[in-house]
Design an enzyme around this catalytic site. Sequence first.
Site, PDB file in Angstrom:
ATOM      1  N   ARG A  58       0.929  -1.205  -0.057  1.00  0.00           N
ATOM      2  CA  ARG A  58       0.091   0.110  -0.091  1.00  0.00           C
ATOM      3  C   ARG A  58       0.909   1.456   0.064  1.00  0.00           C
ATOM      4  NH1 ARG A  58      -3.748  -2.939   3.537  1.00  0.00           N
ATOM      5  NH2 ARG A  58      -2.483  -2.419   4.983  1.00  0.00           N
ATOM      6  N   GLU A  95       3.520  -9.090  15.550  1.00  0.00           N
ATOM      7  CA  GLU A  95       3.093  -9.574  16.688  1.00  0.00           C
ATOM      8  C   GLU A  95       3.462 -11.208  17.029  1.00  0.00           C
ATOM      9  OE1 GLU A  95      -1.167  -8.803  19.270  1.00  0.00           O
ATOM     10  OE2 GLU A  95      -0.793  -8.103  17.207  1.00  0.00           O
TER      11      GLU A  95
END
Lengths: 170, 170
Positions: A58, A95
């Site tokens: 993006r 994460e």
Amino acid sequence: MDLDKLIRNVPDFPQKGIMFKDITTLLSDAEGFAYAIDKMEERYRDKKIDKIIGIESRGFIFGAPLAYKLGCGFIPVRKPGKLPYESIKEDYSLEYGKNTLEIHIDALREGERVVIIDDLLATGGTAKAAANLITRLKGDIVSIDFLVELEFLNGRDKLKGYSVHSYLKY
Amino acid sequence: MDLDKLIRNVPDFPQKGIMFKDITTLLSDAEGFAYAIDKMEERYRDKKIDKIIGIESRGFIFGAPLAYKLGCGFIPVRKPGKLPYESIKEDYSLEYGKNTLEIHIDALREGERVVIIDDLLATGGTAKAAANLITRLKGDIVSIDFLVELEFLNGRDKLKGYSVHSYLKY
């Protein structure tokens, strides 16, 4: 223009409990998209930027028009195995697990002034990896910019020492 | 301007025997990159295009600046699992195995005029899948354009019935 109104909130993506900021509704709005790029360009118009660095994928959507409008070159920082020529890489933690970014070894000349662009500042791990790649190529990082910043994730902590800018904060 | 001189040939990528056309050397050249986008924009300036469709992820690098320059919206067609909102998908075959492209169900309004952009026309499978997605959303495909076309792979055969344009042929 209030860009926030063009961002769609999608609950539980990519996993339960996360409210995802969907920028595709902004991209498809001709005026909103142009406004976002124009704001970025205004910020760097007279800053003698040599290259815009876009983070896959993006970051490409904002970085490439910004490079075009500023009249400078565009450098993609990509996920592993996508760049065909000799590259250097940086691992970074997510994460759960880790990921890697790569850049061509000849993407920059020493001292070139660059702005790193991505759509979203979350924990800052991806942007830090991109910044490390630029530093290893001896580029001069003028700023690291994001369309959207999720302030509660404190991504700026990971980018201490760099100029960091975002256009929309949550 | 001779864009061909800005494309780098990388042998044996992504596998032995393939001569890869590396566009990153063109992207990093400010004049070359601007020239490529300007040529695309000239072609569609007066064609009342509503949306540019970019195919992930190198299609974003050309599609997003083109949308910006034309003053129209940009729609990403993405690999599986990347789009946050409700999407439709199309599978397509690769030389080994298959892949999938997705688009948001509300990306287009019926009858909107679009141009599909990708960097490279090889066998045409990816572009055909993107075209199928647009057709299912009742979009009007004005053309499918590529910076580079590898003519010996006959990708146009798979795109019969569509206007197909490329700026560099090998």
